[in-house]
Write a protein that holds these residues in place. Structure first.
Motif, PDB file in Angstrom:
ATOM      1  N   LEU A  56     -23.101 -17.657   2.109  1.00 61.20           N
ATOM      2  CA  LEU A  56     -21.791 -18.126   1.677  1.00 61.20           C
ATOM      3  C   LEU A  56     -21.729 -17.975   0.162  1.00 61.20           C
ATOM      4  CD1 LEU A  56     -21.348 -21.426   3.756  1.00 61.20           C
ATOM      5  CD2 LEU A  56     -20.263 -19.216   4.198  1.00 61.20           C
ATOM      6  N   ARG A  57     -20.581 -17.490  -0.339  1.00 59.55           N
ATOM      7  CA  ARG A  57     -20.471 -17.201  -1.761  1.00 59.55           C
ATOM      8  C   ARG A  57     -19.144 -17.712  -2.314  1.00 59.55           C
ATOM      9  NH1 ARG A  57     -23.121 -12.953   0.506  1.00 59.55           N
ATOM     10  NH2 ARG A  57     -21.246 -11.848   1.143  1.00 59.55           N
ATOM     11  N   ARG A 113     -27.696 -28.658   2.776  1.00 56.41           N
ATOM     12  CA  ARG A 113     -27.146 -28.825   1.431  1.00 56.41           C
ATOM     13  C   ARG A 113     -26.884 -27.438   0.847  1.00 56.41           C
ATOM     14  NH1 ARG A 113     -28.270 -34.185  -1.394  1.00 56.41           N
ATOM     15  NH2 ARG A 113     -29.593 -35.388   0.024  1.00 56.41           N
ATOM     16  N   PRO A 114     -25.870 -27.294   0.006  1.00 54.76           N
ATOM     17  CA  PRO A 114     -25.587 -25.980  -0.571  1.00 54.76           C
ATOM     18  C   PRO A 114     -26.638 -25.587  -1.601  1.00 54.76           C
ATOM     19  CG  PRO A 114     -24.204 -27.634  -1.598  1.00 54.76           C
ATOM     20  CD  PRO A 114     -24.929 -28.326  -0.477  1.00 54.76           C
ATOM     21  N   SER A 115     -26.742 -24.294  -1.865  1.00 53.83           N
ATOM     22  CA  SER A 115     -27.631 -23.807  -2.915  1.00 53.83           C
ATOM     23  C   SER A 115     -27.028 -24.032  -4.291  1.00 53.83           C
ATOM     24  CB  SER A 115     -27.905 -22.309  -2.715  1.00 53.83           C
ATOM     25  OG  SER A 115     -28.410 -22.069  -1.414  1.00 53.83           O
ATOM     26  N   SER A 165     -22.520 -21.436   9.337  1.00 54.69           N
ATOM     27  CA  SER A 165     -23.126 -21.934   8.098  1.00 54.69           C
ATOM     28  C   SER A 165     -22.173 -22.884   7.376  1.00 54.69           C
ATOM     29  CB  SER A 165     -23.499 -20.768   7.181  1.00 54.69           C
ATOM     30  OG  SER A 165     -24.575 -20.020   7.720  1.00 54.69           O
ATOM     31  N   LEU A 166     -20.897 -22.555   7.364  1.00 51.11           N
ATOM     32  CA  LEU A 166     -19.915 -23.439   6.737  1.00 51.11           C
ATOM     33  C   LEU A 166     -19.832 -24.768   7.481  1.00 51.11           C
ATOM     34  CD1 LEU A 166     -17.791 -23.934   4.599  1.00 51.11           C
ATOM     35  CD2 LEU A 166     -16.129 -22.716   6.015  1.00 51.11           C
ATOM     36  N   TYR A 218     -30.436 -19.179   2.680  1.00 49.82           N
ATOM     37  CA  TYR A 218     -31.576 -19.724   3.410  1.00 49.82           C
ATOM     38  C   TYR A 218     -32.844 -19.105   2.838  1.00 49.82           C
ATOM     39  CZ  TYR A 218     -28.017 -21.210   6.775  1.00 49.82           C
ATOM     40  OH  TYR A 218     -26.918 -21.784   7.372  1.00 49.82           O
ATOM     41  N   GLY A 219     -33.729 -19.952   2.316  1.00 51.38           N
ATOM     42  CA  GLY A 219     -34.954 -19.444   1.714  1.00 51.38           C
ATOM     43  C   GLY A 219     -34.653 -18.615   0.481  1.00 51.38           C
ATOM     44  N   HIS A 220     -35.272 -17.454   0.403  1.00 55.01           N
ATOM     45  CA  HIS A 220     -35.092 -16.586  -0.758  1.00 55.01           C
ATOM     46  C   HIS A 220     -34.193 -15.395  -0.442  1.00 55.01           C
ATOM     47  CE1 HIS A 220     -38.120 -18.843  -2.965  1.00 55.01           C
ATOM     48  NE2 HIS A 220     -38.949 -18.723  -1.925  1.00 55.01           N
TER      49      HIS A 220
END
Length: 235
Positions: A21-22, A56-58, A46-47, A14-16
């Motif tokens: 999630l990894r 949307r995912p990063s 979050s999932l 989220y943001g910077h």
């Protein structure tokens, strides 16, 4: 069973900030039942947000119903969302609508004839024990009653996927058992069910369910959920 959801090396921030999630990789089978477990802050919500297209995912790849949702135009997403039922922790009932109208909303969006809507809503409210509160507004209901109304709204259209975030947290044990049996019944009709929960007792109530455990933003080896997306297995 065919995969209905596929994640590959998904990351989310989220943001910077740091990733919450990894490298999340898994596939969910159509018509299966899953419990998503983990400590508070582990990444369950979050999932779920990724699964119901609120985020949307990063990075990484997500396929839902065979479509790549990472690159999908936003205009196409509402059609996919109609195939997903969501039970939120904070209920998200519309305050100016009656409980009947809140529960009826998914059917009306889908243009179901009003006579069928009234019959389906009446049966669903009776099942969750809210028949006597059909005309009430959400603000007049207890937390447990609001939870039951939110669940009724999420399942009434028999979605392809049902996502429930701590769905029994505001009800007593007897109603929790009843609601889990509702999810089991819906699953028996072909809906893929994912229930995020802290409650270890719930896991024992659905012996056939598969358990996915998340810790520190990473998905531990799930008991049954494929770690290799189906389209990669065929490659």
């Amino acid at each position: 069973m065919a995969a209905i959801v596929q994640f590959e090396n998904v990351g989310l921030r989220y943001g910077h900030g740091e990733e919450v999630l990894r490298d999340v990789t898994f596939a969910l089978a159509a018509g299966a039942f899953y419990f998503l477990t983990g400590a508070s802050g582990a990444g369950k919500t979050s999932l779920l947000r990724l699964l119901y297209l609120a985020q949307r995912p990063s990075r990484g790849v997500i396929r839902l119903f065979g479509s790549d949702v990472v690159t999908m135009p936003r205009a196409r997403m509402p059609l996919l969302r109609r195939r997903i039922g969501v039970v939120y922790q904070d209920f998200r009932l519309i305050p100016h609508l009656s409980i009947t109208d809140n529960v009826a909303l998914p059917l009306r969006i889908a243009a179901v004839p009003e006579e069928e809507v009234r019959e389906a809503v009446g049966e669903m409210l009776a099942w969750v024990g809210l028949g006597h509160r059909a005309a009430a507004r959400p603000s007049t209901l207890s937390g447990g009653e609001q939870q039951r109304a939110a669940i009724a709204r999420a399942v009434i259209a028999r979605p392809d996927i049902l996502l429930a975030d701590e769905p029994t947290g505001n009800v007593d044990d007897a109603m929790a058992d009843r609601l889990i049996q509702l999810f089991v019944s819906l699953n028996a009709l072909g809906t893929t069910v994912v229930v995020a929960t802290h409650d270890a007792q719930l896991l024992a109530q659905v012996p056939a369910a598969q358990t996915m455990r998340i810790a520190g933003g990473r998905l531990a080896d799930p008991a049954g959920a494929s770690r290799v997306p189906a389209w990669r297995e065929r490659a």
